[in-house]
Enzyme design. Structure first.
Site, mmCIF file in Angstrom:
data_model
loop_
_atom_site.group_PDB
_atom_site.id
_atom_site.type_symbol
_atom_site.label_atom_id
_atom_site.label_comp_id
_atom_site.label_asym_id
_atom_site.label_seq_id
_atom_site.Cartn_x
_atom_site.Cartn_y
_atom_site.Cartn_z
ATOM 1 N N ASP A 33 -50.737 10.411 56.171
ATOM 2 C CA ASP A 33 -49.982 11.288 56.816
ATOM 3 C C ASP A 33 -50.263 12.566 57.154
ATOM 4 O O ASP A 33 -51.207 13.027 56.094
ATOM 5 C CB ASP A 33 -48.200 11.496 56.234
ATOM 6 C CG ASP A 33 -47.738 9.938 56.453
ATOM 7 O OD1 ASP A 33 -48.080 9.246 57.047
ATOM 8 O OD2 ASP A 33 -46.738 10.006 55.718
ATOM 9 N N ARG A 34 -50.002 13.404 57.844
ATOM 10 C CA ARG A 34 -50.417 14.695 58.244
ATOM 11 C C ARG A 34 -50.415 15.686 56.754
ATOM 12 O O ARG A 34 -51.085 16.297 56.594
ATOM 13 C CB ARG A 34 -49.788 15.450 59.226
ATOM 14 C CG ARG A 34 -50.507 16.699 59.668
ATOM 15 C CD ARG A 34 -49.549 17.553 60.781
ATOM 16 N NE ARG A 34 -50.439 18.637 61.280
ATOM 17 C CZ ARG A 34 -49.891 19.755 61.028
ATOM 18 N NH1 ARG A 34 -48.936 19.897 59.983
ATOM 19 N NH2 ARG A 34 -50.557 21.046 61.122
#
Length: 302
Positions: A136-137
């Site tokens: 995920d970011r």
């Protein structure tokens, strides 16, 4: 100079069809179709052959894959990458927080995939970024990228058979009571959201192991430092499972965590184990926690 990706094999069975040998060598049907129609090549002892060719023991088979095409939506960009390991097949990176693995509508540039395409261009490698283990970011740590579509196929087989192991460390709210627990709870998309996931009976199988490393307080707020092993790779799996337990990740405001102590979910991929896709040699990589997570563990808020 021919820059197409080529693998070489030696026939071991007398009278075997080339098609059968290619299957044993884990060349996918999709790859064979691409080889046939998109500019690839199959040769036996230097002579072009089709998959119906009958092999003899000792024949030298060369599989040349067609040139790879980068997606129009994946722009080439240049920037810093923290390379942990690189060979002819894979690239292992240490991803910072606040950087997407692939471009999104909200963050269309400066993703790991964009920068990897720029790096490959500098290297003269005619390939695109094939993400093997995505983060995920706002999750930091180790991720793996395949340099060729066939390598991506091999690592996909390895993931499905449990041969790629990832371990994470996280900081969660509350004191987790059990020193070890295994979470087996299916995950699916939340009906009223395109982003959020939840545990639901009609979701996909998801399995997570959680081990307590340390229980502590920050400003009298209880927290737990945990080690997490993924057995499956569902979107937001760790975040959803920990929230389901009643212990959302610190900083994960999407799933109930507070951003008072850190400005992203406190989650880092600390370990990645796999076999080299072509040689089978065991590979093990580790990464230290980012400073922001270390500061929380020391008992100081952001």
């Amino acid at each position: 100079m021919d820059t197409r990706f080529t693998l070489h094999f030696t026939a071991k069975k007398e009278g075997q069809l080339l098609r059968e040998a290619l299957q044993e060598w884990r060349i996918s049907k999709r790859a064979l179709t691409a080889i046939k129609f998109d500019g690839g090549l199959l040769t036996v002892n230097g002579i072009e052959r089709n998959v119906r060719h009958v092999l003899q023991v000792g024949d030298c088979v060369a599989v040349t894959f067609p040139p790879e095409e980068r997606s129009d939506g994946l722009a080439i960009e240049h920037g810093d990458l923290t390379i942990v390991y690189e060979d002819d097949s894979i690239l292992v990176l240490d991803k910072p927080a606040h950087q997407c693995t692939i471009p999104s509508r909200e963050h269309p540039t400066n993703s790991i995939a964009n920068l990897v395409c720029g790096y490959f261009q500098q290297q003269g490698l005619p390939s695109t970024a094939h993400i093997v283990t995505r983060l995920d970011r706002d999750t930091s740590g180790l991720l793996c990228i395949a340099k060729h579509a066939h390598i991506h196929h091999l690592t996909g087989l390895a993931q499905r058979s449990g041969e790629i192991s990832r371990q994470y460390e996280a900081i969660v709210h509350g004191h987790v009571k059990q020193n070890f627990q295994s979470i087996d709870a299916p995950i699916g998309r939340k009906e009223d959201s395109i982003i959020e996931r939840e545990v639901r009976v009609d979701g996909q199988y998801a399995h997570t192991d959680v081990t307590v490393l340390k229980r502590f307080y920050v400003d009298d707020v209880p927290m737990t430092h945990v080690k997490i092993k993924l057995h499956t790779g569902r979107t937001h799996q760790i975040r959803v499972h920990m929230s389901y337990l009643g212990h959302p990740l610190v900083g994960d405001d999407l799933y109930g965590g507070s951003r008072h102590y850190i400005d992203r979910q406190a989650l880092h991929c600390v370990s990645l184990s796999m076999e080299q896709p072509l040689t089978g040699v065991p590979l093990q990589f580790t990464s230290m926690l980012n400073e922001d997570m270390q500061n929380v563990l020391k008992g100081s808020s952001a």
